[in-house]
Design an enzyme around this catalytic site. Structure first.
Site, PDB file in Angstrom:
ATOM      1  CB  SER A 233       4.324   1.988   3.166  1.00 12.39           C
ATOM      2  OG  SER A 233       3.185   0.918   4.031  1.00 12.39           O
ATOM      3  CG  ASP A 234       9.792  -1.650   5.515  1.00 10.43           C
ATOM      4  OD1 ASP A 234       9.018  -2.685   5.405  1.00 10.43           O
ATOM      5  OD2 ASP A 234      10.783  -1.437   5.576  1.00 10.43           O
ATOM      6  CD1 TRP A 235       3.526  -5.556   7.181  1.00  6.82           C
ATOM      7  CD2 TRP A 235       4.621  -4.686   5.030  1.00  6.82           C
ATOM      8  NE1 TRP A 235       3.067  -6.239   5.982  1.00  6.82           N
ATOM      9  CE2 TRP A 235       3.654  -5.890   5.017  1.00  6.82           C
ATOM     10  CE3 TRP A 235       5.166  -4.041   4.119  1.00  6.82           C
ATOM     11  CZ2 TRP A 235       3.326  -6.118   3.539  1.00  6.82           C
ATOM     12  CZ3 TRP A 235       4.778  -4.401   2.776  1.00  6.82           C
ATOM     13  CH2 TRP A 235       4.097  -5.417   2.515  1.00  6.82           C
ATOM     14  N   GLY A 236       4.468  -0.327   8.274  1.00  7.82           N
ATOM     15  CA  GLY A 236       4.336   0.400   9.498  1.00  7.82           C
ATOM     16  C   GLY A 236       5.192   1.804   9.042  1.00  7.82           C
ATOM     17  CB  ALA A 237       7.135   2.936   6.074  1.00  6.18           C
TER      18      ALA A 237
END
Length: 769
Positions: A233-237
């Site tokens: 995941s993108d960071w926090g996605a």
């Protein structure tokens, strides 16, 4: 799949079979911001990930200053301007060596999202508006990095084209646009280079978050393209962690402690998450961890001096000569002329973007000092800052610049966009440079007719003074060695060879997304469809400020002898294309040869032409080389939304070659014959005209049309009509036929008042299946 990959997968399956449910859930979430978890009892180590993509950003704290020193290479917009896959591969290899030296196993890059709008806040980090150019550059980058035993994370998958509300925005688009514009670069990179990881984006795609989108992560990425690595995941996605696992999201970053770990465990215990699926997702991640650990080089060192030299060479290949009136450049350094260097960027350059890609450089060169070094001292140079850090100016600063320009033989103005104007996290609100920069250029050109402007910006800008300066260099953000590269080009030590990888519009109103970028209220409607970048300007017949693929040289080139391997090909075959390019000038140089394809009579609305291949050719004065390309069936195809597959419309295609999207002197035609024509299924909702063009339905077309048109009267030929009456009758018949053709076939039952029955319709539909 390679034998090595098979071995890693086998070992990963064996390890996963020994794991507890808790250990499996543990692995699917990061250990803090940058690491994966280790399973010590099984001998499974953790791996460290770090930001890229134009240089290593291994964080040691909260700020960029607390990251390890690393070589800052040109950003994506500059690197793409080189159009040089081999050079990009070398950058990737150097970046990987610095990763090895800093015990980093995976770099988060490259970023390859399309430049849908020139206002995109992260455009400096991305390559291009064109998926073919982007895809091949990305593949080369990945091959360079992974060839040194470090993984990449191809990002951001997918349709991530604005920063505004990026964590919640829904990218709404049709499948044809998705397939033809926003996925091909990822497809090329995955199928040609197999990145160890793909990073999913924050946004939704047609209502489904990318982090839990089985259509993207499973159906396309893994099943269609054969992706072998893991999805992070993108960071926090991450939104719904269990849905993510079910859809093919392997690793959540950063770690969420036991929050999502508990949800995975509970879902598995309740039977909502099959253990077989959990094992599959964990295995893909473990296989890459094993691969990364195997390639770890303890005690590795990187030659930072060598990498700085590479960064200078790469920057030199990435700076674009946009204008050179009266051959003002290169400067004649042997002549004892005075040079006014104006603009704070000359001494304090803007060399990289802001956000997660920001690198702590090992050193920084500036153009003023590098020019002085080439000239043997600063005696012939004068300097005026012209503006402050935010691009604002004052009467005093302008007076100083005016005086320096007036007293010199040539003025070089450094201008562009300050850091605050473009960054990850927000989109630009304007295409204009700061007013202070534009005012400075106005003042200098009034005082000095021989003015050169050097631009330092991450993405396209408007140039209201373009006709008042003699020369323009677009340097983009050239990294830590950009100052030296710019000085090399200004003085002729390097012959510029870069080309624009994006269109520069005349004004914001001319851009394809002018009325709806960024998407508001968490909705981004991609109403322009496949027409972004040069595809839009061609279709609308708009003259850009500078077209896609454009760039000048200090020498000249001539194109000739375009030959095709065949006059006709089948839609399953390939076509060889050859042409000659000659250096007709007096200096050695490099030319980017661009090949486009145009369908003459498309069945659907298509771009006027599309880039399909390119090559960068080095030529000595008078030297001529033959350049060869091979076009494949996909290069002629469009995506058929009804059939949900790539399809070639039989007919004539034009092959065009030249130096930019608006300079294509060589053209030839090829006939493409269809062998794989598949027609959509005819149903009650099919229009009457669809029967006419269907191999089974055409036999019933006239019968269906006559339900409304009626049978001609037996004495129709004997009726005497005036010419005006005959024209009126034909016009009425034509209008009725158009009405009938566009009618869903089931409506014939009502319009015939039951004379054409439901049973008749069903009988016809049964016969056309």
């Amino acid at each position: 799949m390679s034998e090595q990959s098979k071995d890693h997968n086998a070992r990963a399956r064996e390890l996963v079979s020994q794991m507890t449910l808790e250990e499996k859930a543990l692995l699917l979430s990061g250990n803090g911001a940058w690491r994966t978890h280790a399973i010590e009892r099984l001998g499974l180590p953790s791996i460290f990930m770090a930001d890229g993509p134009h240089g290593l950003r291994k964080s040691l704290g909260a700020s960029v200053a607390e990251s390890v020193p690393a070589t800052c290479f040109p950003t994506g917009s500059a690197l793409a301007s080189s159009w040089d896959t081999e050079l990009v591969r070398q950058v990737g290899a150097a970046l990987a060596k610095e990763c090895q030296a800093n015990d980093v196993q995976l770099v988060l890059g490259p970023g390859i999202n399309m430049k849908r709008s020139p206002l995109g806040g992260r455009n400096f980090e991305y390559f291009s508006e064109d998926p073919v150019l982007t895809g091949h550059l990305a593949a080369a980058y990945i091959q360079g990095v992974q060839g040194e035993g470090v993984g990449t994370s191809l990002k951001h998958f997918a349709v991530n084209n604005q920063e505004f509300e990026r964590m919640m925005s829904d990218s709404i688009l049709d499948e044809r646009t998705l397939r033809e514009i926003y996925l091909p670069a990822f497809e090329i990179a995955v199928t040609q280079a197999q990145p160890w990881s793909v990073m999913c984006s924050y946004n939704k795609v047609n209502g489904v978050y990318a982090s839990e989108n089985p259509f993207l992560l499973e159906d396309i990425l893994r099943k269609e393209w054969g992706f072998e690595g893991f999805v992070v995941s993108d960071w926090g996605a991450v939104h719904d962690r269990v849905k993510g696992v079910l859809s093919g999201l392997n690793l959540e970053m950063p770690g969420s402690g036991d929050v999502n770990r508990k949800k995975i465990i509970e879902a598995a215990q309740a039977g909502q998450l099959p253990i077989s699926r959990l094992d599959e997702v964990v295995t893909s991640l473990v296989a890459v961890v094993l691969k990364a650990s195997e390639h770890r080089r303890s005690g590795a060192r990187a030659d930072l001096n060598q990498h700085h030299a590479l960064a200078r060479r790469v920057a030199g290949e990435s700076v674009i000569l946009l204008k050179n009136e009266d051959h003002l450049l290169p400067l004649n350094v042997s002549a004892k002329k005075k040079i006014a260097v104006i603009g704070a960027f000359a001494k304090e350059p803007r060399y990289q973007g802001a956000g997660s890609s920001q690198v702590n450089p090992t050193r920084i060169s500036n153009a003023y000092d590098e020019l002085a070094a080439i000239l043997g001292g600063s005696e012939r140079l004068s300097y005026a800052s012209g503006y402050d850090v935010e691009g604002e100016t004052t009467a005093q600063l302008l007076d100083e610049a005016r005086q320096q320009a007036r007293d010199a033989d040539v003025a070089i103005v450094f201008a562009g966009l300050p850091d605050s104007h473009e960054s990850e996290g927000f989109d630009r609100s304007s295409l204009e440079m700061p007013e202070g920069h534009n005012r400075l250029i106005d003042v200098v050109t009034q005082a000095q007719p021989n003015t050169v402007v050097v631009l330092m910006n991450g993405s396209a800008v408007t140039l209201p003074w373009v006709n008042r300066v003699k020369a323009i260099l677009e340097s983009y953000l050239t990294g830590q060695a950009g100052g030296g590269a710019i000085a090399d080009i200004l003085t002729g030590r390097i012959n510029p060879s870069a080309k624009l990888a994006e269109t520069f519009p005349q004004r914001l109103q001319d851009t394809p997304t002018a009325t709806e970028f960024p998407g508001l209220n968490q909705k981004a409607h991609y109403g322009e469809g496949v027409f972004i970048g040069y595809r839009y300007y061609d279709k609308k017949d708009l003259e850009p400020l500078f077209p896609f693929g454009f760039g000048l040289s200090y020498t000249t080139f001539a194109y000739s002898d375009l030959t095709l391997g065949a006059a006709s090909i089948k839609d399953t075959g390939s076509l060889t294309v050859q042409l000659k390019v000659k250096n007709t000038g007096k200096l050695a140089g490099k030319e980017v040869v661009q090949l486009y394809v145009r369908e003459e009579k498309p069945a659907v609305s298509r771009p006027e032409k599309e880039l399909k291949a390119f090559a960068k050719v080095s030529l000595e004065p008078g030297e001529e080389k033959t350049v060869s390309f091979t076009l494949k069936p996909r290069d002629f195809a469009s995506f058929d939304a009804a059939l949900r597959r790539w399809s070639v419309n039989p007919g004539r295609f034009e092959i065009l070659a030249g130096s930019s999207s608006r300079d294509l002197p060589l053209r030839k035609q090829v006939q493409v014959e269809a062998t794989q024509v598949t027609f959509p299924k005819l149903t009650r909702e099919s229009m009457v005209k669809e029967f006419k063009n269907h191999p089974k339905g055409e036999a019933f077309y006239s019968r269906l049309a006559k339900v409304i048109m009626g049978e001609p009267s037996p004495d129709a030929g004997q009726v005497k009509r005036t010419p005006q009456e005959e024209r009126a009758r034909k016009k009425a018949d034509l209008s009725t036929l158009v009405f009938v053709n566009d009618m869903p076939v089931y409506k014939l039952v009502n319009f015939s008042e039951g004379k054409f029955t439901e049973q008749m319709l069903n009988d016809i539909l049964a016969q056309v299946q």
